[in-house]
Design a protein around this motif. Structure first.
Motif, PDB file in Angstrom:
ATOM      1  N   GLY A 174      -9.774  18.406  -5.256  1.00  0.00           N
ATOM      2  CA  GLY A 174     -11.232  18.486  -5.304  1.00  0.00           C
ATOM      3  C   GLY A 174     -11.919  17.153  -5.518  1.00  0.00           C
ATOM      4  O   GLY A 174     -13.114  17.098  -5.793  1.00  0.00           O
ATOM      5  N   GLU A 175     -11.169  16.068  -5.391  1.00  0.00           N
ATOM      6  CA  GLU A 175     -11.766  14.733  -5.601  1.00  0.00           C
ATOM      7  C   GLU A 175     -11.578  13.864  -4.367  1.00  0.00           C
ATOM      8  O   GLU A 175     -10.681  14.096  -3.570  1.00  0.00           O
ATOM      9  CB  GLU A 175     -11.054  14.028  -6.764  1.00  0.00           C
ATOM     10  CG  GLU A 175     -11.452  14.517  -8.126  1.00  0.00           C
ATOM     11  CD  GLU A 175     -10.620  13.845  -9.214  1.00  0.00           C
ATOM     12  OE1 GLU A 175     -10.101  12.739  -8.966  1.00  0.00           O
ATOM     13  OE2 GLU A 175     -10.501  14.438 -10.292  1.00  0.00           O
ATOM     14  N   LYS A 176     -12.405  12.836  -4.297  1.00  0.00           N
ATOM     15  CA  LYS A 176     -12.243  11.851  -3.221  1.00  0.00           C
ATOM     16  C   LYS A 176     -12.073  10.491  -3.884  1.00  0.00           C
ATOM     17  O   LYS A 176     -12.932  10.046  -4.638  1.00  0.00           O
ATOM     18  CB  LYS A 176     -13.465  11.844  -2.315  1.00  0.00           C
ATOM     19  CG  LYS A 176     -13.682  13.160  -1.609  1.00  0.00           C
ATOM     20  CD  LYS A 176     -14.929  13.125  -0.753  1.00  0.00           C
ATOM     21  CE  LYS A 176     -15.212  14.488  -0.156  1.00  0.00           C
ATOM     22  NZ  LYS A 176     -15.743  15.455  -1.126  1.00  0.00           N
ATOM     23  N   SER A 177     -10.941   9.835  -3.626  1.00  0.00           N
ATOM     24  CA  SER A 177     -10.669   8.535  -4.259  1.00  0.00           C
ATOM     25  C   SER A 177     -10.437   7.480  -3.193  1.00  0.00           C
ATOM     26  O   SER A 177      -9.800   7.751  -2.174  1.00  0.00           O
ATOM     27  CB  SER A 177      -9.420   8.605  -5.135  1.00  0.00           C
ATOM     28  OG  SER A 177      -9.373   9.837  -5.818  1.00  0.00           O
ATOM     29  N   THR A 178     -10.953   6.289  -3.461  1.00  0.00           N
ATOM     30  CA  THR A 178     -10.828   5.188  -2.500  1.00  0.00           C
ATOM     31  C   THR A 178     -10.217   3.982  -3.192  1.00  0.00           C
ATOM     32  O   THR A 178     -10.652   3.598  -4.287  1.00  0.00           O
ATOM     33  CB  THR A 178     -12.230   4.815  -1.956  1.00  0.00           C
ATOM     34  OG1 THR A 178     -12.838   5.993  -1.452  1.00  0.00           O
ATOM     35  CG2 THR A 178     -12.142   3.782  -0.847  1.00  0.00           C
ATOM     36  N   TYR A 179      -9.215   3.393  -2.550  1.00  0.00           N
ATOM     37  CA  TYR A 179      -8.543   2.218  -3.116  1.00  0.00           C
ATOM     38  C   TYR A 179      -8.469   1.121  -2.061  1.00  0.00           C
ATOM     39  O   TYR A 179      -8.135   1.387  -0.907  1.00  0.00           O
ATOM     40  CB  TYR A 179      -7.108   2.557  -3.550  1.00  0.00           C
ATOM     41  CG  TYR A 179      -7.042   3.683  -4.539  1.00  0.00           C
ATOM     42  CD1 TYR A 179      -7.209   3.454  -5.900  1.00  0.00           C
ATOM     43  CD2 TYR A 179      -6.819   4.992  -4.102  1.00  0.00           C
ATOM     44  CE1 TYR A 179      -7.152   4.498  -6.811  1.00  0.00           C
ATOM     45  CE2 TYR A 179      -6.763   6.044  -5.005  1.00  0.00           C
ATOM     46  CZ  TYR A 179      -6.940   5.796  -6.357  1.00  0.00           C
ATOM     47  OH  TYR A 179      -6.895   6.819  -7.241  1.00  0.00           O
ATOM     48  N   LEU A 180      -8.754  -0.094  -2.512  1.00  0.00           N
ATOM     49  CA  LEU A 180      -8.629  -1.249  -1.619  1.00  0.00           C
ATOM     50  C   LEU A 180      -7.500  -2.127  -2.139  1.00  0.00           C
ATOM     51  O   LEU A 180      -7.378  -2.321  -3.361  1.00  0.00           O
ATOM     52  CB  LEU A 180      -9.959  -2.016  -1.616  1.00  0.00           C
ATOM     53  CG  LEU A 180     -10.014  -3.261  -0.739  1.00  0.00           C
ATOM     54  CD1 LEU A 180      -9.958  -2.887   0.742  1.00  0.00           C
ATOM     55  CD2 LEU A 180     -11.301  -4.043  -1.022  1.00  0.00           C
ATOM     56  N   HIS A 200      -3.899  -8.905   5.891  1.00  0.00           N
ATOM     57  CA  HIS A 200      -2.944  -8.283   4.971  1.00  0.00           C
ATOM     58  C   HIS A 200      -3.648  -7.522   3.837  1.00  0.00           C
ATOM     59  O   HIS A 200      -3.318  -7.643   2.658  1.00  0.00           O
ATOM     60  CB  HIS A 200      -2.008  -9.358   4.394  1.00  0.00           C
ATOM     61  CG  HIS A 200      -0.691  -8.804   3.936  1.00  0.00           C
ATOM     62  ND1 HIS A 200      -0.408  -8.592   2.609  1.00  0.00           N
ATOM     63  CD2 HIS A 200       0.391  -8.381   4.612  1.00  0.00           C
ATOM     64  CE1 HIS A 200       0.806  -8.090   2.489  1.00  0.00           C
ATOM     65  NE2 HIS A 200       1.309  -7.953   3.693  1.00  0.00           N
ATOM     66  N   SER A 201      -4.658  -6.751   4.206  1.00  0.00           N
ATOM     67  CA  SER A 201      -5.362  -5.908   3.232  1.00  0.00           C
ATOM     68  C   SER A 201      -5.239  -4.459   3.707  1.00  0.00           C
ATOM     69  O   SER A 201      -4.944  -4.221   4.885  1.00  0.00           O
ATOM     70  CB  SER A 201      -6.845  -6.282   3.162  1.00  0.00           C
ATOM     71  OG  SER A 201      -6.997  -7.666   2.989  1.00  0.00           O
ATOM     72  N   GLU A 217       0.748  -5.852  -3.735  1.00  0.00           N
ATOM     73  CA  GLU A 217       2.086  -5.650  -4.317  1.00  0.00           C
ATOM     74  C   GLU A 217       2.254  -4.202  -4.792  1.00  0.00           C
ATOM     75  O   GLU A 217       3.372  -3.701  -4.891  1.00  0.00           O
ATOM     76  CB  GLU A 217       2.291  -6.588  -5.514  1.00  0.00           C
ATOM     77  CG  GLU A 217       2.484  -8.041  -5.098  1.00  0.00           C
ATOM     78  CD  GLU A 217       2.343  -9.006  -6.260  1.00  0.00           C
ATOM     79  OE1 GLU A 217       1.614  -8.688  -7.228  1.00  0.00           O
ATOM     80  OE2 GLU A 217       2.959 -10.080  -6.185  1.00  0.00           O
ATOM     81  N   ASN A 218       1.144  -3.540  -5.097  1.00  0.00           N
ATOM     82  CA  ASN A 218       1.212  -2.152  -5.581  1.00  0.00           C
ATOM     83  C   ASN A 218       1.102  -1.118  -4.461  1.00  0.00           C
ATOM     84  O   ASN A 218       1.178   0.087  -4.718  1.00  0.00           O
ATOM     85  CB  ASN A 218       0.065  -1.882  -6.582  1.00  0.00           C
ATOM     86  CG  ASN A 218       0.110  -2.823  -7.747  1.00  0.00           C
ATOM     87  OD1 ASN A 218      -0.828  -3.576  -7.993  1.00  0.00           O
ATOM     88  ND2 ASN A 218       1.224  -2.828  -8.466  1.00  0.00           N
ATOM     89  N   PHE A 219       0.872  -1.592  -3.257  1.00  0.00           N
ATOM     90  CA  PHE A 219       0.544  -0.664  -2.168  1.00  0.00           C
ATOM     91  C   PHE A 219       1.641   0.378  -1.920  1.00  0.00           C
ATOM     92  O   PHE A 219       1.377   1.585  -1.933  1.00  0.00           O
ATOM     93  CB  PHE A 219       0.235  -1.450  -0.885  1.00  0.00           C
ATOM     94  CG  PHE A 219      -0.036  -0.587   0.301  1.00  0.00           C
ATOM     95  CD1 PHE A 219      -1.229   0.127   0.410  1.00  0.00           C
ATOM     96  CD2 PHE A 219       0.895  -0.444   1.323  1.00  0.00           C
ATOM     97  CE1 PHE A 219      -1.487   0.936   1.495  1.00  0.00           C
ATOM     98  CE2 PHE A 219       0.654   0.368   2.411  1.00  0.00           C
ATOM     99  CZ  PHE A 219      -0.547   1.058   2.494  1.00  0.00           C
ATOM    100  N   GLU A 220       2.872  -0.112  -1.730  1.00  0.00           N
ATOM    101  CA  GLU A 220       3.943   0.835  -1.378  1.00  0.00           C
ATOM    102  C   GLU A 220       4.176   1.848  -2.489  1.00  0.00           C
ATOM    103  O   GLU A 220       4.402   3.039  -2.240  1.00  0.00           O
ATOM    104  CB  GLU A 220       5.223   0.076  -1.053  1.00  0.00           C
ATOM    105  CG  GLU A 220       5.065  -0.712   0.225  1.00  0.00           C
ATOM    106  CD  GLU A 220       6.330  -0.750   1.067  1.00  0.00           C
ATOM    107  OE1 GLU A 220       7.099   0.226   1.043  1.00  0.00           O
ATOM    108  OE2 GLU A 220       6.530  -1.772   1.744  1.00  0.00           O
ATOM    109  N   THR A 221       4.116   1.367  -3.735  1.00  0.00           N
ATOM    110  CA  THR A 221       4.307   2.272  -4.879  1.00  0.00           C
ATOM    111  C   THR A 221       3.221   3.343  -4.894  1.00  0.00           C
ATOM    112  O   THR A 221       3.495   4.519  -5.150  1.00  0.00           O
ATOM    113  CB  THR A 221       4.234   1.468  -6.201  1.00  0.00           C
ATOM    114  OG1 THR A 221       5.007   0.296  -6.029  1.00  0.00           O
ATOM    115  CG2 THR A 221       4.713   2.267  -7.377  1.00  0.00           C
ATOM    116  N   MET A 222       1.992   2.915  -4.615  1.00  0.00           N
ATOM    117  CA  MET A 222       0.871   3.871  -4.618  1.00  0.00           C
ATOM    118  C   MET A 222       1.050   4.917  -3.513  1.00  0.00           C
ATOM    119  O   MET A 222       0.742   6.088  -3.709  1.00  0.00           O
ATOM    120  CB  MET A 222      -0.456   3.129  -4.397  1.00  0.00           C
ATOM    121  CG  MET A 222      -0.876   2.268  -5.552  1.00  0.00           C
ATOM    122  SD  MET A 222      -1.753   3.176  -6.831  1.00  0.00           S
ATOM    123  CE  MET A 222      -3.309   3.519  -6.029  1.00  0.00           C
ATOM    124  N   VAL A 223       1.525   4.474  -2.362  1.00  0.00           N
ATOM    125  CA  VAL A 223       1.742   5.429  -1.260  1.00  0.00           C
ATOM    126  C   VAL A 223       2.813   6.429  -1.675  1.00  0.00           C
ATOM    127  O   VAL A 223       2.646   7.643  -1.535  1.00  0.00           O
ATOM    128  CB  VAL A 223       2.179   4.698   0.038  1.00  0.00           C
ATOM    129  CG1 VAL A 223       2.572   5.703   1.110  1.00  0.00           C
ATOM    130  CG2 VAL A 223       1.064   3.799   0.539  1.00  0.00           C
TER     131      VAL A 223
END
Ligand code: GLY
Ligand code: MN
Ligand code: MN
Length: 425
Positions: free
Chosen positions: A70-76, A60-61, A111-117
């Motif tokens: 122009g940026e590359k961002s990574t979130y886990l 569940h990750s 818990e923040n995943f859907e909001t971030m999407v």
């Protein structure tokens, strides 16, 4: 941080970013445990593409990679601390250690995943401008499993909620990256092979007639559990006598006899990387009569294919070469006549790629390249003689040919006989 260096994870994610279009987002899930029965779950098996990019093994990750403005961002995303859950099923990873293991700086709660999407895909007032394309890991074999942390459901929902976004399968990029193993990956495979070698030695010391086949599998599995709690790469195969002519012989209940050859096909994992080894041993400690001839034919082929393998060849070339060699050996040793067909006695492939999956992701008709790790596993199966022999090694393809990573695992007849003479049975 695990041994897998942050630099390597960074480089893998950089390659994925390279494959992504400007103004796009890629999402990967670790998956969830599969239900086995009411209120019971199978052991969790992490999605290997997610693991490849994060080194995180927790269910569940999710990983989100955004290439925009122009940026590359990574979130886990990992689950937040849950006191009650920990009381039931043990410790879960903290945000801090998830960051260290994955080398991702931005770690958030699922818990923040859907909001971030939603935020990333909303066109107005969005920090990322307009995202046009969503990459999902859609055709990974693991996606065939329905409950894999909603990758399929997620794709369907995306199509409904954001009909203007293009959805692209990123699996081919991951597959291509994973086909070429880095030195660190080769090291992990080698460690899995070394542990498997120790497990085989342990089994050999206890090999004796009168015991059911599964007892030897039990010895191998127990040895693994007692040493570093090593996990299996796949279900252990132990088949004696004629049973060895069934490739994935399932029952393993027959009692072994002194006159049997016993075929072992087994392997542990190390940091998720697999070993896949087959060896065939005489229960009595001595190869006799036809056993020695069949073994010799397979061993000669095993060595010939390893010598033959090199960049530029297809797996099919190795298979054709194996068939030709097995046929010539069987004719030379009088195991068959010119009228007979070798395919009656050899009915599987000689090689597959090996890595995070035992049958690793691959484009089967792509020429071998330096950095591929494959198996070499010729066999001969004579039901009429009650003999099945397979000898399987794991090799690294280099510019100079194949390097046998499992060369330390006993396979010469005289060495096997010597070792078995010193058994404590
Ligand atoms: N252990 C399965 C195989 O050798 O492919
Ligand atoms: Mn195998
Ligand atoms: Mn194999």
């Amino acid at each position: 941080m695990h041994d897998l260096q942050g630099k390597e994870l960074e480089a893998r994610r950089k390659e994925v970013f390279k494959q992504m279009k400007e103004n796009s987002i890629a999402i990967f899930f670790s998956g969830v445990s599969k239900v086995s029965s009411e209120d019971e779950y199978l052991p969790f098996c992490v999605n290997k593409n997610f693991f490849y990019l994060t080194n995180i093994e927790q269910e569940h990750s999710a990983l989100m990679m955004i290439k925009a403005i122009g940026e590359k961002s990574t979130y886990l995303f990992v689950d937040p601390y849950d006191e009650l859950k920990e009381k039931w099923t043990g410790k879960r990873i903290s945000f801090e250690s998830a960051g260290l293991i994955s080398d991702v700086k931005n770690v958030y709660s699922t818990e923040n995943f859907e909001t971030m999407v939603k935020l990333a895909l909303t066109d107005d007032n969005n920090h990322y401008g307009q995202i046009d394309c969503v990459y999902l890991d859609l055709s990974s074999p693991e996606q065939k499993l329905k409950d894999n942390f909603f990758m399929n459901d997620f794709a369907m929902k995306l199509k409904v909620d954001h009909p203007n976004k293009e959805i692209v399968d990123i699996y081919p990029s991951l597959r291509d990256l994973r086909m070429i193993k880095s030195p660190l990956e080769v090291q992990n495979i080698t460690k899995a092979i070394e542990a498997t070698n120790s497990g085989i030695s342990y089994v050999l010391r206890h090999l004796k007639s009168g015991m059911a086949e599964h007892v030897f599998a039990d010895y191998f599995e127990m040895y693994g559990r007692l040493h570093d709690r090593t996990k299996l790469a796949f279900s252990t195969i132990v088949a004696a006598g004629k049973n060895a002519t069934c490739l994935h012989y399932p029952t393993q209940n027959d009692v072994t006899k002194d006159s049997d050859l016993v075929l072992f096909d087994l392997g542990y994992r190390h940091k998720q990387y697999c070993a896949d080894i087959s060896r065939t041993f005489p229960i009595s400690g001595k190869f006799v009569g036809l056993q020695a001839k069949v073994y010799e034919a397979v061993l000669t082929t095993n060595k010939a294919v390893i010598k033959y393998a090199k960049p530029g060849l297809l797996l099919k070339d190795l298979q054709d070469f194996a068939i030709e060699t097995l046929k010539n050996e069987c004719l030379r040793l009088g195991l068959m006549t010119e009228d007979d067909d070798i395919r009656n006695y050899y009915y599987h492939g000689v090689s597959h790629h090996l890595g995070l999956d035992t049958h690793d992701v691959a484009v089967k008709d792509r020429p071998l390249q330096s950095g591929n790790v494959i198996t070499v596993e010729p066999g001969l199966y004579f039901a009429k003689f009650g003999i099945g022999v397979r000898i399987e090694d794991n090799v690294l393809i280099t510019e100079d040919g194949a390097m046998n990573l499992s060369k330390n695992i006993v396979k010469e007849m005289d060495e096997i006989e010597r070792l078995m003479a010193s058994r404590n049975v």
